[in-house]
Design a protein around this motif. Structure first.
Motif, PDB file in Angstrom:
ATOM      1  N   VAL A   3       0.206  -3.271  -3.581  1.00  0.00           N
ATOM      2  CA  VAL A   3       0.770  -3.884  -4.792  1.00  0.00           C
ATOM      3  C   VAL A   3       0.511  -2.984  -6.000  1.00  0.00           C
ATOM      4  N   LEU A   4      -0.694  -2.429  -6.076  1.00  0.00           N
ATOM      5  CA  LEU A   4      -1.024  -1.527  -7.174  1.00  0.00           C
ATOM      6  C   LEU A   4      -0.121  -0.294  -7.157  1.00  0.00           C
ATOM      7  N   LEU A   5       0.094   0.283  -5.974  1.00  0.00           N
ATOM      8  CA  LEU A   5       0.956   1.465  -5.870  1.00  0.00           C
ATOM      9  C   LEU A   5       2.395   1.143  -6.258  1.00  0.00           C
ATOM     10  N   ALA A   9       4.240   2.770  -9.442  1.00  0.00           N
ATOM     11  CA  ALA A   9       5.537   3.424  -9.240  1.00  0.00           C
ATOM     12  C   ALA A   9       6.594   2.801 -10.143  1.00  0.00           C
ATOM     13  N   GLY A  10       6.549   1.490 -10.314  1.00  0.00           N
ATOM     14  CA  GLY A  10       7.504   0.824 -11.191  1.00  0.00           C
ATOM     15  C   GLY A  10       7.334   1.225 -12.646  1.00  0.00           C
ATOM     16  N   VAL A 113      -2.040   9.311  -8.389  1.00  0.00           N
ATOM     17  CA  VAL A 113      -2.509   8.170  -7.597  1.00  0.00           C
ATOM     18  C   VAL A 113      -1.404   7.692  -6.651  1.00  0.00           C
ATOM     19  N   VAL A 114      -0.190   7.602  -7.158  1.00  0.00           N
ATOM     20  CA  VAL A 114       0.933   7.180  -6.298  1.00  0.00           C
ATOM     21  C   VAL A 114       1.155   8.195  -5.175  1.00  0.00           C
ATOM     22  N   PRO A 121      -3.415   6.976   2.790  1.00  0.00           N
ATOM     23  CA  PRO A 121      -3.765   5.734   3.483  1.00  0.00           C
ATOM     24  C   PRO A 121      -2.760   4.593   3.347  1.00  0.00           C
ATOM     25  N   TYR A 122      -1.904   4.652   2.372  1.00  0.00           N
ATOM     26  CA  TYR A 122      -0.962   3.547   2.152  1.00  0.00           C
ATOM     27  C   TYR A 122       0.483   4.032   2.220  1.00  0.00           C
ATOM     28  N   SER A 123       0.751   4.910   3.180  1.00  0.00           N
ATOM     29  CA  SER A 123       2.099   5.458   3.294  1.00  0.00           C
ATOM     30  C   SER A 123       3.077   4.366   3.698  1.00  0.00           C
TER      31      SER A 123
END
Length: 124
Positions: A3-5, A9-10, A113-114, A121-123
């Motif tokens: 959610v943070l990513l 990104a948004g 960070v994005v 880890p969050y691909s």
């Protein structure tokens, strides 16, 4: 973390879509008059190229993962924004514009960070 990513990104997409669209739609002289004094030191084509790169990166952060088409483009777009912001830091440092450097470093950190999260880890 996902959610943070997405949120980062948004935020980056909105910021760079607006900045890029402004560079694409306004003349170099008008941009310089509105506070973008760095445009005086580069060609009009360079300003338009930077604007196009910002718009493409903004779209690349959100559309590929949202549509499920080539989601690897999202971290590549974030990495591209890191490079654009590194260039911006150099330009503003040469011009002695400390406030702009701070803004560029914040945007660079968010894009990094994005990129880290989506490559690692969050691909998607």
């Amino acid at each position: 973390m996902n959610v943070l990513l997405w949120s980062l990104a948004g935020v980056l997409a909105v910021a760079f879509l607006a900045a890029g669209a402004m560079k694409l739609s306004q003349s170099k002289q008008k941009l310089a008059a509105s506070g973008m004094g760095w445009t005086e030191g580069v060609s009009a084509g360079t300003v338009k190229l930077i604007g196009a790169l910002e718009v493409l990166a903004a779209l690349g952060l959100v559309l590929p993962p949202a549509l499920g088409i080539a989601p690897v483009l999202a971290p590549l777009a974030a990495l591209g924004l890191v490079l654009v912001m590194l260039g911006a830091v150099v330009v503003h440092a040469r011009r002695g514009e400390a406030q702009m450097i701070a803004v560029n470093l914040v945007l660079l950190a968010l894009a990094a960070v994005v990129a880290w999260g989506r490559f690692g880890p969050y691909s998607l």
